[in-house]
Enzyme design. Structure first.
Site, mmCIF file in Angstrom:
data_model
loop_
_atom_site.group_PDB
_atom_site.id
_atom_site.type_symbol
_atom_site.label_atom_id
_atom_site.label_comp_id
_atom_site.label_asym_id
_atom_site.label_seq_id
_atom_site.Cartn_x
_atom_site.Cartn_y
_atom_site.Cartn_z
ATOM 1 N N SER A 148 3.410 80.977 -41.252
ATOM 2 C CA SER A 148 1.963 81.145 -41.360
ATOM 3 C C SER A 148 1.531 81.002 -42.809
ATOM 4 O O SER A 148 2.279 81.372 -43.728
ATOM 5 C CB SER A 148 1.545 82.520 -40.838
ATOM 6 N N TYR A 159 2.624 91.492 -41.418
ATOM 7 C CA TYR A 159 2.710 90.171 -40.803
ATOM 8 C C TYR A 159 2.988 89.105 -41.860
ATOM 9 O O TYR A 159 3.856 88.231 -41.677
ATOM 10 C CB TYR A 159 1.412 89.860 -40.074
#
Length: 294
Positions: A142, A154
């Site tokens: 990501s 995350y």
């Protein structure tokens, strides 16, 4: 003959969203698919839809966060198709939290899936691919790995996936296994749960717009491409640069706190990096800049 005829590919987290799109497009390109998702009903639904379209697919509800179950995912692919040629490490969790309010239990669960799940399934797949003579691993990372507000855990997990990608690419090039990472931005259930993400990702940016990149990276026409982080937002496709050692590099026999302070005041202050995905400038540097140069 289609793009991936004769290949067998595992897609984790394929019950919905990006994983479902990856599995469907890979099947349409000719691959036999192992559809994995801890949501057994979702995995079976995706596999059934692929079979209904005339392509081979089998479902797995194993958890990637357990090394034995991760091995079982790869074993099931080999038992079903006689081989494994590709792995899409897509299974992942996400949530938003202010860093000082982050819950350790929730953070641990995310790391177990996003990092250890990628590691365990990747290790199992690469051992099987090595014995076969090669293959392709696509990890889902990501842009958040560059740093993003309220997504620290995350972001850290996806940074770990990026580091795994670079290191695996180096280790596995000698045995014919390519390893790349895709950083997607698509309108999925994760995006719909975040007002900020919704502003950046309109509904027309569906997972189907990301899937062709994964198909390409799994296929033989991407031979020679390895160790790359590739971001796709639907309209945009670009390579993410690796971190690097930035000049100037200062050197002296011994550094102490005073000489380090002077190095920052006299040299490094002008070279501080913007940080985070939003490229925020360090506060002191912003203060030093005039409105004309800011």
């Amino acid at each position: 003959m289609t793009y991936l005829d004769g290949k067998a590919v595992v897609v984790t987290g394929a019950g919905r969203g990006l994983g479902e799109a990856f599995a469907t497009h890979l099947a349409e390109a000719g691959a036999g698919i192992l559809v994995n998702d801890v949501d057994a009903a979702a995995a079976r639904r995706t596999a059934a839809a692929i079979r209904a379209a005339g392509h081979p697919a089998v479902a797995s509800a194993h958890s990637v966060s357990d090394p034995e179950q991760a091995q079982a995912i790869v074993d099931l692919c080999v038992d079903t198709y006689g081989q494994i040629d590709g792995l899409v490490n897509n299974a992942g969790l996400n949530y938003e939290a202010l860093s000082w309010e982050d819950d350790p239990g929730r953070a641990r669960e995310l790391i177990e899936v996003n990092v250890l799940g990628t590691l365990y399934t990747g290790l199992a797949a690469m051992r099987a691919m090595k014995n076969r003579g090669g293959g392709s691993i696509v990890n889902i990372s990501s842009g958040a790995s560059l740093g993003q507000r309220t997504l620290a855990t995350y972001s850290a997990s996806k940074g770990a996936v990026a580091s795994l990608t670079y290191s695996w690419a180096l280790d596995l090039e000698a045995v014919g296994i390519r390893v790349n990472a895709v950083c997607p931005l698509a309108h999925t259930r994760m995006v719909r749960s975040s007002e900020r993400a919704l502003r950046k990702c309109p509904p027309d940016r569906t997972p189907d717009r990301i899937a062709p990149l994964v198909v390409f990276l799994i296929g033989d026409r991407s031979v020679g491409i390895t160790g790359q982080m590739i971001r796709c937002t639907g309209p945009q496709l670009h390579i993410i640069g690796q971190p690097y050692l930035k000049s100037p590099i200062l050197e002296r026999d011994n550094w102490d706190s005073e000489t380090i302070e002077r190095a920052f005041a006299e040299v490094f202050q002008a070279h501080l990096e913007p940080y985070g995905l939003e490229k925020r400038m360090p506060p002191r540097l912003r203060d030093w800049l005039t409105p004309a140069t800011a």
